[in-house]
Structures are given as structure tokens and as C-alpha cells.
Design a protein around this motif. Structure first.
Motif, PDB file in Angstrom:
ATOM      1  N   HIS A 123       1.166  -0.655  -0.040  1.00 56.37           N
ATOM      2  CA  HIS A 123       0.112  -0.406   0.346  1.00 56.37           C
ATOM      3  C   HIS A 123       0.725   1.154   0.230  1.00 56.37           C
ATOM      4  CE1 HIS A 123      -4.325  -2.089   0.457  1.00 56.37           C
ATOM      5  NE2 HIS A 123      -3.506  -2.510   1.264  1.00 56.37           N
ATOM      6  N   LEU A 124       1.961   1.293  -0.984  1.00 60.02           N
ATOM      7  CA  LEU A 124       2.940   2.368  -0.976  1.00 60.02           C
ATOM      8  C   LEU A 124       2.201   3.718  -1.173  1.00 60.02           C
ATOM      9  CD1 LEU A 124       5.536   0.739  -2.673  1.00 60.02           C
ATOM     10  CD2 LEU A 124       5.280   1.010  -0.321  1.00 60.02           C
ATOM     11  N   GLN A 125       2.263   5.054  -0.762  1.00 60.12           N
ATOM     12  CA  GLN A 125       1.416   5.673  -0.606  1.00 60.12           C
ATOM     13  C   GLN A 125       2.626   7.149   0.033  1.00 60.12           C
ATOM     14  OE1 GLN A 125      -2.361   6.079   2.127  1.00 60.12           O
ATOM     15  NE2 GLN A 125      -1.540   4.365   2.917  1.00 60.12           N
ATOM     16  N   GLU A 126       2.490   8.213  -0.675  1.00 63.12           N
ATOM     17  CA  GLU A 126       3.344   9.007  -0.040  1.00 63.12           C
ATOM     18  C   GLU A 126       3.390   9.402   1.253  1.00 63.12           C
ATOM     19  OE1 GLU A 126       4.492  12.678  -3.041  1.00 63.12           O
ATOM     20  OE2 GLU A 126       2.224  11.996  -3.996  1.00 63.12           O
ATOM     21  N   SER A 127       1.946   9.591   1.784  1.00 54.99           N
ATOM     22  CA  SER A 127       1.879   9.962   3.458  1.00 54.99           C
ATOM     23  C   SER A 127       2.283   8.474   4.558  1.00 54.99           C
ATOM     24  CB  SER A 127       0.557   9.734   3.702  1.00 54.99           C
ATOM     25  OG  SER A 127      -0.222   8.387   3.424  1.00 54.99           O
ATOM     26  N   ASP A 174      -0.058   8.038 -15.375  1.00 59.99           N
ATOM     27  CA  ASP A 174       0.196   8.872 -13.962  1.00 59.99           C
ATOM     28  C   ASP A 174       1.906   7.958 -13.989  1.00 59.99           C
ATOM     29  OD1 ASP A 174       0.572  10.444 -11.351  1.00 59.99           O
ATOM     30  OD2 ASP A 174      -0.483   8.976 -10.286  1.00 59.99           O
ATOM     31  N   LEU A 175       2.983   7.387 -14.575  1.00 52.82           N
ATOM     32  CA  LEU A 175       3.955   6.517 -14.345  1.00 52.82           C
ATOM     33  C   LEU A 175       4.975   8.055 -14.064  1.00 52.82           C
ATOM     34  CD1 LEU A 175       4.135   4.564 -17.953  1.00 52.82           C
ATOM     35  CD2 LEU A 175       4.132   4.035 -15.272  1.00 52.82           C
ATOM     36  N   ASP A 176       4.558   8.850 -14.342  1.00 50.74           N
ATOM     37  CA  ASP A 176       6.051  10.254 -14.228  1.00 50.74           C
ATOM     38  C   ASP A 176       6.224  11.192 -12.778  1.00 50.74           C
ATOM     39  OD1 ASP A 176       7.334   9.099 -16.465  1.00 50.74           O
ATOM     40  OD2 ASP A 176       5.698  10.886 -17.635  1.00 50.74           O
ATOM     41  N   THR A 177       4.466  10.971 -12.444  1.00 54.83           N
ATOM     42  CA  THR A 177       4.842  11.228 -11.306  1.00 54.83           C
ATOM     43  C   THR A 177       5.871  11.227 -10.309  1.00 54.83           C
ATOM     44  OG1 THR A 177       1.951  11.833 -11.002  1.00 54.83           O
ATOM     45  CG2 THR A 177       3.354  11.603  -8.426  1.00 54.83           C
ATOM     46  N   PRO A 178       6.458  12.244  -9.380  1.00 55.03           N
ATOM     47  CA  PRO A 178       7.949  12.014  -8.921  1.00 55.03           C
ATOM     48  C   PRO A 178       7.680  10.138  -7.848  1.00 55.03           C
ATOM     49  CG  PRO A 178       7.663  13.810  -8.893  1.00 55.03           C
ATOM     50  CD  PRO A 178       6.253  13.705  -9.988  1.00 55.03           C
TER      51      PRO A 178
END
Length: 222
Positions: free
Chosen positions: A16-20, A57-61
Motif C-alpha cells: 500500500h505504498l503512498q506518499e503519506s 501517471d508514470l511520471d509523478t515523482p
């Protein structure tokens, strides 16, 4: 000095990888460097991402970092395999090409040292959750996915955010049994594949279960 033998295969799911959740991301990168580089095959069995809105959405950092790490692993001669989860079933060939991995359909059967192993994410086996099963059948249809992916990326992300919130609320009212795999569904996978071992995630209830002479490993979440 001889080179240590490589592990034959590793299996993970439900990061569940996510920026938060940066600590989970850091743990994943450490896993790739310290463990996955020493295996021959890595199987990612769904819900690696908290959500995936589409391959545009591949290029989102954030996404690009993960894809780059997977590509680096693939380029080091580790074979990578990806199975869709209920959160990232929109991962497509564009993602696979960028990350250097192979997309799998479920159930998928692998042979590891003569052991026949069936792989699934696990959500399709939660057959008592009839509302989810109906939703799953809808969103896995190519026509539904084509219509959804035709929407602007920002709109898709907004819809997914609403779905995630609804899912969290629904989980508070569902019983333990409804959110787990059912014995009949598990036996159906064993019978259809002829496997002696089944590996899945999804339920976040890591355990080893015995089904007569057959074994079922439930992977942990991260």
C-alpha cells in the motif's frame, strides 16, 4: 571465494505504498537492495500501491521513484512478476514496460524446485463479501476500465479517493468472516490449479493454513 547461492523466489504483497507513509517506502527500497537483489524471481502479488489511477501517471515523482527502483532490480537479472490487487488493478503494459516486469493473470502457477505453487491476490476468494464481489466484477471489465481511463487523471484520482473513503467506512461494519477468504473458494483454486501450495495476500492476516495435505500461506501487509 564462491558466490552465495541466490534465493529462488520471493513473494510480497499489500505494501500500500503512498506518499503519506514514507517509512513503508523506505522499507520497500531497503528490501529491494538487501533481499530482492539476491533472489532469482520476485513476485509482487497486488496492492503494492495504495491506488493506481492509470499508466499515464508514470511520471509523478513518487511513482517514478518506485518504477525506477523496480527497473534497476530487473536490470540486475532479477525476474519481476506483477499480479493485480484490488487497489492497483489498473496497472497496465505501460507500467510493466517501464518497470521491466511481467504482468500475471490469476490464478498463476509457478514451479519452484518441483513444488507446484498457485498465486492469487486473494480478493477474488472473499466470496462472502457479495457487495465487493459485484464491484470487482464491474471494474475488471475492459469496457468499464476503458471508460474510466478516458477520464482526466485528476478526475480519476478524485473518484478513487472517494472509493477509498467508502471502503474504510464499509470495513467498520463488515465481520471478520466476510472479509476473509472462504474455504470453498480456496479449495476451488487448489482443484483448478493442481497446486500443493497457495500463496496470497489481501486479508492482512499472515498465517500458514493446512488444507489436508495442501498448504496456504497468507502474506503480511506492510
Amino acid at each position: 571465494m564462491s558466490t552465495p547461492a541466490r534465493t529462488l523466489a520471493l513473494f510480497i504483497s499489500d505494501l500500500h505504498l503512498q506518499e503519506s507513509h514514507p517509512r513503508t517506502l523506505d522499507a520497500f527500497f531497503r528490501f529491494l537492495e538487501e533481499h530482492a537483489r539476491h533472489t532469482r524471481q520476485l513476485y509482487l502479488l497486488g496492492d503494492i500501491f495504495e491506488y493506481w489511477a492509470g499508466d499515464d501517471d508514470l511520471d509523478t515523482p513518487f511513482n517514478a521513484r518506485i518504477i525506477g527502483a523496480l527497473r534497476s532490480l530487473a536490470d540486475s537479472s532479477v525476474a519481476l512478476f506483477w499480479m493485480a490487487g484490488n487497489r492497483d488493478f489498473l496497472v497496465g503494459q505501460g507500467f510493466a514496460d517501464a518497470a521491466g516486469l511481467t504482468l500475471l493473470q490469476e490464478p498463476h502457477v509457478v514451479d519452484v524446485k518441483g513444488q507446484r505453487i498457485a498465486l492469487v491476490h486473494g480478493d477474488a476468494e472473499c466470496t462472502l463479501d457479495t457487495k465487493y464481489m459485484a464491484f470487482r466484477a464491474m471494474v475488471r471489465q475492459p469496457a468499464w476500465q476503458a471508460q474510466f481511463l478516458a477520464m482526466p487523471l485528476s478526475q480519476r484520482k478524485a473518484i478513487i479517493a472517494g472509493m477509498r473513503e467508502g471502503s474504510r467506512e464499509a470495513h467498520t461494519t463488515k465481520s471478520y468472516e466476510i472479509m476473509d477468504v472462504t474455504p470453498d473458494a480456496v479449495e476451488a483454486v487448489f482443484d483448478a490449479t493442481g497446486a500443493g501450495v497457495l500463496i496470497h495476500g489481501h486479508t492482512h492476516r499472515p498465517a500458514l493454513h493446512r488444507h489436508g495435505e495442501r498448504l496456504r500461506y497468507v502474506l503480511p501487509d506492510w
